[in-house]
Scaffold this motif. Structure first.
Motif, PDB file in Angstrom:
ATOM      1  N   LEU A   1       0.830  -1.249  -0.207  1.00  0.00           N
ATOM      2  CA  LEU A   1      -0.098   0.191  -0.144  1.00  0.00           C
ATOM      3  C   LEU A   1       0.685   1.660   0.204  1.00  0.00           C
TER       4      LEU A   1
ATOM      5  N   PHE B   1     -14.988   8.943 -21.066  1.00  0.00           N
ATOM      6  CA  PHE B   1     -14.562  10.294 -21.966  1.00  0.00           C
ATOM      7  C   PHE B   1     -14.515  11.070 -19.726  1.00  0.00           C
TER       8      PHE B   1
ATOM      9  N   LEU C   1     -15.306   9.974 -17.368  1.00  0.00           N
ATOM     10  CA  LEU C   1     -14.427   9.353 -16.518  1.00  0.00           C
ATOM     11  C   LEU C   1     -12.777   9.424 -16.277  1.00  0.00           C
ATOM     12  N   LEU C   2     -12.538  10.093 -17.337  1.00  0.00           N
ATOM     13  CA  LEU C   2     -10.876   9.881 -17.300  1.00  0.00           C
ATOM     14  C   LEU C   2     -10.718  11.463 -17.494  1.00  0.00           C
ATOM     15  N   ALA C   3     -11.974  11.937 -17.808  1.00  0.00           N
ATOM     16  CA  ALA C   3     -11.666  13.750 -17.205  1.00  0.00           C
ATOM     17  C   ALA C   3     -12.319  13.872 -15.727  1.00  0.00           C
ATOM     18  N   ARG C   4     -12.970  13.470 -15.159  1.00  0.00           N
ATOM     19  CA  ARG C   4     -12.682  13.339 -14.378  1.00  0.00           C
ATOM     20  C   ARG C   4     -11.433  13.053 -13.052  1.00  0.00           C
ATOM     21  N   ALA C   5     -11.202  12.026 -13.893  1.00  0.00           N
ATOM     22  CA  ALA C   5     -10.122  11.109 -13.401  1.00  0.00           C
ATOM     23  C   ALA C   5      -8.893  12.047 -12.806  1.00  0.00           C
ATOM     24  N   LEU C   6      -8.830  12.649 -14.370  1.00  0.00           N
ATOM     25  CA  LEU C   6      -7.348  14.193 -13.937  1.00  0.00           C
ATOM     26  C   LEU C   6      -8.349  15.279 -13.169  1.00  0.00           C
TER      27      LEU C   6
ATOM     28  N   GLU D   1      -3.876  15.320  -8.212  1.00  0.00           N
ATOM     29  CA  GLU D   1      -3.034  15.324  -7.958  1.00  0.00           C
ATOM     30  C   GLU D   1      -2.687  13.387  -7.161  1.00  0.00           C
ATOM     31  N   PRO D   2      -2.192  12.527  -8.317  1.00  0.00           N
ATOM     32  CA  PRO D   2      -3.149  11.216  -7.089  1.00  0.00           C
ATOM     33  C   PRO D   2      -2.550  10.740  -6.169  1.00  0.00           C
ATOM     34  N   ARG D   3      -3.681  10.832  -5.438  1.00  0.00           N
ATOM     35  CA  ARG D   3      -3.737  10.293  -4.199  1.00  0.00           C
ATOM     36  C   ARG D   3      -2.470   9.532  -3.953  1.00  0.00           C
TER      37      ARG D   3
ATOM     38  N   LEU E   1      -2.071   6.165  -1.897  1.00  0.00           N
ATOM     39  CA  LEU E   1      -3.105   4.710  -1.727  1.00  0.00           C
ATOM     40  C   LEU E   1      -3.242   4.846   0.095  1.00  0.00           C
TER      41      LEU E   1
ATOM     42  N   ALA F   1      -7.464   5.811   0.701  1.00  0.00           N
ATOM     43  CA  ALA F   1      -8.111   4.447   0.876  1.00  0.00           C
ATOM     44  C   ALA F   1      -9.052   5.540   2.468  1.00  0.00           C
ATOM     45  N   PRO F   2     -10.238   4.636   3.000  1.00  0.00           N
ATOM     46  CA  PRO F   2     -10.825   5.322   4.079  1.00  0.00           C
ATOM     47  C   PRO F   2     -10.453   4.141   4.921  1.00  0.00           C
TER      48      PRO F   2
ATOM     49  N   PHE G   1      -2.477   8.544 -22.958  1.00  0.00           N
ATOM     50  CA  PHE G   1      -3.366   9.406 -22.361  1.00  0.00           C
ATOM     51  C   PHE G   1      -3.279   8.842 -20.857  1.00  0.00           C
TER      52      PHE G   1
ATOM     53  N   GLY H   1      -1.468  10.564 -15.366  1.00  0.00           N
ATOM     54  CA  GLY H   1      -0.913  10.293 -14.062  1.00  0.00           C
ATOM     55  C   GLY H   1      -2.773  10.143 -13.482  1.00  0.00           C
ATOM     56  N   VAL H   2      -2.959   9.503 -13.775  1.00  0.00           N
ATOM     57  CA  VAL H   2      -4.604   9.332 -13.412  1.00  0.00           C
ATOM     58  C   VAL H   2      -4.562   7.629 -12.652  1.00  0.00           C
TER      59      VAL H   2
ATOM     60  N   LEU I   1      -6.233  13.880 -23.594  1.00  0.00           N
ATOM     61  CA  LEU I   1      -7.621  13.284 -23.982  1.00  0.00           C
ATOM     62  C   LEU I   1      -8.274  14.534 -25.315  1.00  0.00           C
TER      63      LEU I   1
ATOM     64  N   LEU J   1     -10.582   3.609 -11.123  1.00  0.00           N
ATOM     65  CA  LEU J   1     -10.589   5.035 -11.605  1.00  0.00           C
ATOM     66  C   LEU J   1     -12.242   5.305 -11.479  1.00  0.00           C
TER      67      LEU J   1
ATOM     68  N   PRO K   1     -11.971   2.411  -2.258  1.00  0.00           N
ATOM     69  CA  PRO K   1     -10.694   1.487  -3.870  1.00  0.00           C
ATOM     70  C   PRO K   1     -10.950   0.827  -3.428  1.00  0.00           C
TER      71      PRO K   1
END
Lengths: 125, 186, 678
Positions: free
Chosen positions: A38, B21, B23-28, B32-34, B36, B40-41, C295, C300-301, C319, C380, C389
């Motif tokens: 993790l 699209f 989904l990907l836009a929202r992921a963007l 910054e990718p947090r 895990l 993760a709660p 992409f 970075g996704v 995108l 995602l 997750p």
């Protein structure tokens, strides 16, 4: 990686004592490959050198050596770290789409193909 | 000219593509990718808090773990080798004073002399410190990083987990109201 | 100064790409005539820009930002080259350069093989794609940016990338990735030309013309993936070669669709043009997946050790490009497909024919690709829905991929023996029965002897069946030649090589998954122990020095059951300015199995932890995958000249040009800008 078949036969033949030595090694390794580190970018416990991964691997070894089953150890860890620890998502409502996808997609493709048996031109409808 | 069935067959993949699209836009946008560890709660939410069968760090501590039963309390995982733990000390102290909650420190993978020295040097906001030298108890709590903070309610259930150093703003905005709520509920 | 000239060259290239993209579509015959020179010019300009940056790297010009970020003074020459594509900006420049290269190659080969108008349209589509990416490059990821003040030394190339295999992996992989743009461009150009119904000759011409390019791109992509896996195996120190990581999947999905495309082209290139819709869709989908892969890697996704540094702004741009390409391509297809009602079919599809079996396998390949896509994106999806997750990793993919591939392998062994269109009675394949039964029997015996389960038996049976069937085909072809018949054409050899390679690969994977052993232990110097059938002794640990690293090297002696002895030297290396620690595993390759030893941490009591893996079947895996890629390349080479049409004399130019205006589509079906174009 999938060493369960011969391990099972070994387990059956040996006494009901807790596993040790090479069998234990293989079982720890197999289980560690299914669990996620993790604190890493995307690595299994088996491949990670992070301290947390080492601790968890040691925990795996202790629990398996004490005679617990793989499933029990998995549940034990998931209760503490969440399902995100498992690289193989458990099957429930949230993952139904994921697990059903391969068959569903193949079935859909087959259905489309069969519909076109009547049309050599390859119209999709 | 075109059959409605055929049109439907075209709308479906187009719809799926649009879904992809968005989904990907929202992921963007999630930014910054947090990691895990932070996103993760806790799997322990609403579960009984794991036991703290550990020796106290300071044998002369005033609070005993048994006394925590029946009240809301906070667990903070720290170590002398952890730099962010130092930066969150003021916020932690403020939490303890303003919320009037017992602060229990879990000294993670540390040696007693070093842990005590750190407390002496930076101040000890904790009413009780437990020494988890091997990190085994931390595994029970699902700890992945240091520092981490947990809030346990009067029924002994984990109600909150935060990974990373606490900020003063977080204490004011999230923790103080939460502890108040838990006190009145329990 | 050279760097600025390079920058200027790339700016010009953007302009040329725009012209190449727009003129052939809107300016009639004269615009079309410009397409080929424009493609050549675009490549030349980009090559100049690339060369300018190469020079900056070789001469240690740290005033250029990417040189400072990815190189350093002690970096060996080879890696100064590969450092150019070690980061996001440089690798993107490589991407557009290779896209332009494919375009220039097509422009060079087009005369006499493709109708000029059609070739011009294909180049126009490529020009638009190139312009899109050049815009992205120059606006958000400029590789020519300068640094001030100039640092004295660079940050060094990531030591992971300082390796010959890794130096070659991006160029080969990108050749494949961007190469799929060619079938895409062919598809879009065909769609622009007119409705899909009728015009059989035109249809057949473009399918035939697209095949070598699709084969070449697919072959490069396969080679690139193979190289990446091969490198990861010996370099990364964990002993695996495929992790179903998001970035790996990003390259694998276009390959799966590419495989389906190749086989669909084979069906559609035959008289009757069956499944042209499927072929078009696969061509569009292949490149769309390439773009999706780009992409995923650069935005970075997804979390992956392979991903470039994330930047949401760049992600948004890509995108947008992905959206334009996908919506443009599929929208065009939808519009054309909806235009006219299809005529009555000539003959219905026979599922038992070769065409039918191929299409069945294509369904399986597409389903596999969709599954991989869903698995990769599922975290995602859950994140977007606010759910807790989950992780989707190798255990999931292995579990779902294998059941899809087993029927594919079974059909693959049968397909090449069947008649193309008619349904032959199954008795015609009676000679195959001994092969099939032999494969199954061997699998059952093997499973019993080695005490393995159903998974092992199925894998063994599938691999043996494919190998046996393909070898039998090759023997039959060679026998016919020896008896005085015509030699099998090169593409046929390519097919046999690729299919046999697949069979070998499956056998290797089966062996590897079921017989692999891992031993983890710790030893003090001079100490030894038994690991399985081997005896391992740690003789010594000493320091070593490389060009730009210092290392701790262990001398480990391994003895086998029959007295063989090997000396393995795993290392832990400390690289350059970043002081990065790398594990360099010791790999002892044998035909039957690999020994993989990596050095772990030093324990407080002076012992060293070691991890030894015994990995059977690796040679079969690498050789099999190599054969697949080479088979594709062989077939591509064999198809570089178009076949003369049936019933027609081989024209000197090879490809029949579309007939004159008599068969052109009615004008009112074309949108206004396309009227007036022949």
């Amino acid at each position: 990686m999938r060493v369960e078949p011969w391990l099972l036969s070994l387990a059956l033949f040996s006494a009901q004592a807790a596993p040790t030595g090479p069998e234990l090694d293989q079982r720890v390794e197999a289980l560690a490959r299914e669990l996620r580190c993790l604190v890493c970018q995307n690595q299994s416990l088996a491949d990670s050198s992070a301290p947390l991964a080492q601790d968890l691997k040691a925990l795996l070894r202790r629990e398996l050596a004490a005679g617990k089953s793989e499933e029990a150890v998995r549940q034990h860890l998931v209760a503490r770290y969440g399902e995100v620890l498992l690289y193989k998502p458990p099957l429930h409502a949230g993952t139904a789409l994921l697990w059903g996808a391969p068959l569903a997609l193949a079935g859909l493709g087959l259905a489309l193909l069969l519909r076109q048996r009547r049309r050599a031109g390859g119209e999709p409808a | 000219m075109t059959s409605p069935r055929r049109s439907f067959l075209w709308l479906l993949p187009l719809g799926l593509a649009l879904l992809l699209f968005s989904l990907l836009a929202r992921a963007l946008q999630a930014g910054e990718p947090r990691t895990l560890a932070r996103s993760a709660p806790s799997a322990l939410l609403m579960q009984p808090a794991p036991a703290l069968d550990l020796p106290p760090l300071d044998p002369a501590a005033t609070l005993r773990p048994a006394q925590l039963r029946g009240q809301v309390w906070v667990l903070n995982v720290w170590a002398s080798w952890c730099a962010p733990c130092r930066t969150e000390l003021p916020a932690l102290r403020a939490l303890g004073e303003q919320a009037r909650v017992p602060l229990v420190g879990l000294n993670y993978k540390d040696s007693a002399p070093q842990g005590l020295a750190w407390l002496r040097q930076h101040g000890n906001p904790f009413q009780l410190n437990l020494a988890d030298a091997q990190g085994q108890v931390a595994l029970d709590w699902g700890v992945v990083a240091v520092p981490e903070t947990f809030v346990v309610d009067a029924q002994g259930r984990v109600r909150f987990k935060h990974s990373g150093p606490l900020t003063a703003e977080q204490v004011q905005r999230e923790l103080l109201p939460l502890i108040e709520r838990l006190r009145h509920a329990g | 100064m050279t760097v600025e000239l390079g920058h200027f060259a790339v700016l010009l290239a953007l302009l040329v790409a725009l012209l190449q993209g727009l003129l052939p579509l809107v300016a009639g015959a004269r615009g079309q005539a410009l397409a080929r020179p424009a493609a050549g010019l675009q490549f030349g300009l980009l090559a100049l820009g690339f060369a300018a940056l190469l020079q900056a790297f070789v001469t240690h010009d740290f005033s250029v930002a990417i040189v400072a970020a990815h190189s350093q003074r002690e970096l060996p020459l080879l890696y100064r080259f590969s450092a150019l594509w070690g980061g996001h900006e440089g690798s993107l420049l490589l991407w557009v350069l290779l896209l332009a290269l494919w375009g220039a190659l097509l422009a060079w080969r087009a005369p006499g093989r493709l109708p000029p108008a059609f070739a011009a349209r294909v180049l126009a589509v490529l020009g638009l794609l190139g312009a899109g990416f050049l815009g992205f490059l120059l606006l958000t990821s400029n590789p020519f940016a300068r640094l001030s003040p100039v640092p004295l030394d660079g940050h060094d190339l990531n030591p992971l990338l300082q390796d010959p295999g890794m130096a070659l992996h991006p160029p080969l992989l990108y050749l494949g990735y961007v190469g799929l743009a060619l079938p895409y461009a062919f598809a879009v150009a065909a769609l622009l030309e007119g409705p899909l119904q009728g015009a059989e000759e035109r249809w057949q011409a473009w399918t035939e013309a697209a095949r070598p390019w699709a084969l070449a791109a697919w072959s490069c992509l396969g080679g690139g993936i193979l190289l990446g896996s091969f490198w990861a195996y010996y370099e990364l120190g964990w002993g695996g070669w495929w992790f179903w990581d998001a970035v790996e999947n990003a390259a694998f999905m276009p390959w799966l669709v590419g495989t389906a495309l190749l086989h669909s082209l084979a069906v559609s290139a035959r008289p009757g043009g069956a499944f042209r819709h499927w072929t078009l869709l696969l061509a569009l989908l292949g490149f769309a997946l390439s773009l999706l892969g780009t992409f995923l890697v650069r935005s970075g996704v997804v979390s992956s050790v392979h991903a470039f540094a994330s930047d949401p702004q760049r992600g948004l741009f890509i995108l947008g490009l992905l959206g334009a390409a996908v919506l443009g391509g599929f929208g065009l297809y939808g519009w054309r497909a909806l235009q006219l009602r299809a005529p009555a079919p000539a003959k219905p599809l026979q599922l038992g024919s070769r065409a039918g079996l191929l299409m069945l396998n294509n369904v399986l390949l597409a389903a596999a690709c969709g599954t991989v896509l869903l698995g990769t994106l599922y975290p995602l999806v859950l994140d977007a829905l606010g759910a807790p997750p989950i992780s989707v990793g190798a255990p999931y993919f292995d579990t779902v991929f294998v059941p899809l591939m087993l029927p594919l392998l079974a059909l693959l062994g049968l397909g090449p023996w069947r008649r193309w269109d008619a349904h032959e009675p199954w008795q015609a394949q009676r000679p195959l029965l001994p092969l099939a039964l032999g494969a199954v029997a061997s699998a059952v015996v093997g499973a019993l002897v080695w005490q393995q389960g159903l998974g092992f038996a199925l894998g063994l049976a599938a691999g043996l069946w494919v190998l046996a069937s393909t070898l039998a085909l090759a023997l039959r072809g060679s026998w016919a030649t020896w008896r005085g018949g015509p030699r099998p054409p090169l593409p046929r050899w390519g097919q046999w090589l690729a299919h046999a390679g697949l069979g070998l690969f499956v056998l290797g994977v089966t062996a590897s998954r079921h017989f692999e052993q891992t031993h983890e232990f710790s030893l003090a110097t001079g100490q030894g122990l038994h690991a399985g059938a081997l005896h391992v002794t740690l003789e010594s640990v000493r320091t070593a020095q490389g060009t730009n690293y210092r290392a701790l090297q262990a001398q480990v002696r391994v003895e086998g059951p029959e007295g063989q002895r090997w000396l393995l030297q795993p290392e832990k290396r400390l690289y350059g300015p970043r002081q990065v620690v790398m594990t360099e595993a010791a790999l002892q390759r044998q035909f039957g199995r690999d020994l993989y030893l990596s050095l772990g941490e030093a324990l407080p009591d002076g012992r060293w932890s070691l991890r030894l893996q015994v990995k059977p079947g690796m040679t079969a895996i690498w050789l099999g995958a190599l054969a697949i890629a080479l088979g594709g390349g062989l077939a591509a080479w064999g198809r570089r000249q178009p076949r003369p049409q049936l019933g027609q004399q081989a024209a000197p130019t090879g490809v029949p040009t579309p007939k004159e205006p008599g068969t052109a589509p009615p004008l009112d079906l074309l949108p206004p800008p396309l009227r007036g174009i022949p």
